[in-house]
Motif scaffolding. Sequence first.
Motif: not given
Length: 487
Positions: A223, A226-227, A165, A198, A167, A162, A206
């Motif tokens: 990360t 992004h999540q 981006r 994380n 992903l 992650w 991640a």
Amino acid sequence: MHKVRTEFPKNFLWGGATAANQIEGAYLEGGKGLSTSDMAAYKDPYGEGRVNNFTFNVSSEELEKYLLNPEKYNFPKRRGIDFYHRYKEDIRLFAEMGFKVFRLSISWARIFPTGLEDEPNEEGLKFYDDVFDELKKYNIEPLVTMSHYEMPIELTKRYNGWMSRELIPLFIKYTTAIMERYKDKVKYWIPFNEMNMNLNSIYTGAGVLEDKVTNVIQAAYQTSHHQFLAQAMTISNGRKISKDFKFGCMINAIESYAATSKPEDQLASLKAGQINLFYPDVQVRGYYPSYMIRYFKENNINIVQQEGDNEILKNGTSDYVAFSYYMTHMTEHREDMRDIAGRLDSPLKNPNLEISEWDWPIDPIGFRIVLNKLYDRYQIPLWPVENGLGAHDKVVDGKIHDDYRIDYLRKHISAMADAIEDGVEIIGYTTWGCIDLVSCGTSQMSKRYGFIYVDQDDHGNGTLDRIRKDSFYWYKKVIESNGEKLI
């Protein structure tokens, strides 16, 4: 005036929780690809003289060795407890206890083996169809985690998980496929398990190889960003697929008590709590809280964002707050507080609390505190989806007398009842590891949480027979009485 509840609601969802990578096994059957959790090699926890020998992280060097010579290592999560072949037997046992809900996760690598395929793996989809159908046979509601500490290992190798981006669209492809497929079978979803973990292991949460980033804390928050986006987009898409879907964010909730009444310690406790609640703040409110601006500045953290990210977060907020609760921590003003905040295994122990075999403080009152604080803060339903005691269980004449587990759960359920009387709205309660499974942090089987004993040791030896523990019969009475019979 708002009516205060003094008992569990009639539709309260009692049950238990698991994760695919800890129970399924069959790691390469049915078209499944290798996942990050398949690379968690067992390390003898007693070799270093302590029980908490966490195996969360995997380095790039270790990953290369594991991929080249897997036969040299013990990978417990590859075998799990063989739920893949025994799910009917296990669900029948859950039904015998009276489960109203069963929390499970879907393995991303079982649906998209590398994460890069254009079309999902039909054999993988069919497996979960069969599991959901079996649950429906017993009127057990599924609660599905979309990403529970695993992802296709190819995405770690290619993108460093992650951190990239890239992903986000791959995750959206996966979540859209399972929501479309199971829209008539699943109502309750959790996109990411314990995203705040994380901060403990960006490999586990991640898929990031820590030695390939220059600033681990920066990477943990990048990360997470992004999540956050992937979760918000999944929720927005899901609401188009079915108006009945309900989505929850999820954290590991760890209350931090100030070590003393010194203002500095009180402030440290406040700051530790903010780090923990940063995650649901974003996922429930739809924006980054102002207190994190100073935190990012003081810790040289720069979150790379794109135009439109704020709008995505705003449009994909959660319907309920799910959380795990195992312990509370102590907090004091000290130089390494930044590194301790948000950690699962804190070096600060509360002298007023009993400690479990795995060095985790046991604090039922803390459970009530967490429930009240979360509800006060968000004013949306809560769902404790993990709570339980990891312990060594002994089989004596074919029976397991786990009074220690019953005592732990009784006290926590009683604290939850108090929170309901306080006015907290709670959807349900799922104990962690309702059937013995492979530990997330240590990859042990010997750290057992379940009501159902699974005959398997840390090295995979055993018959895999299922045995009802004393707690099995106790929890059955709890569910039958809707929480009234705790003795």
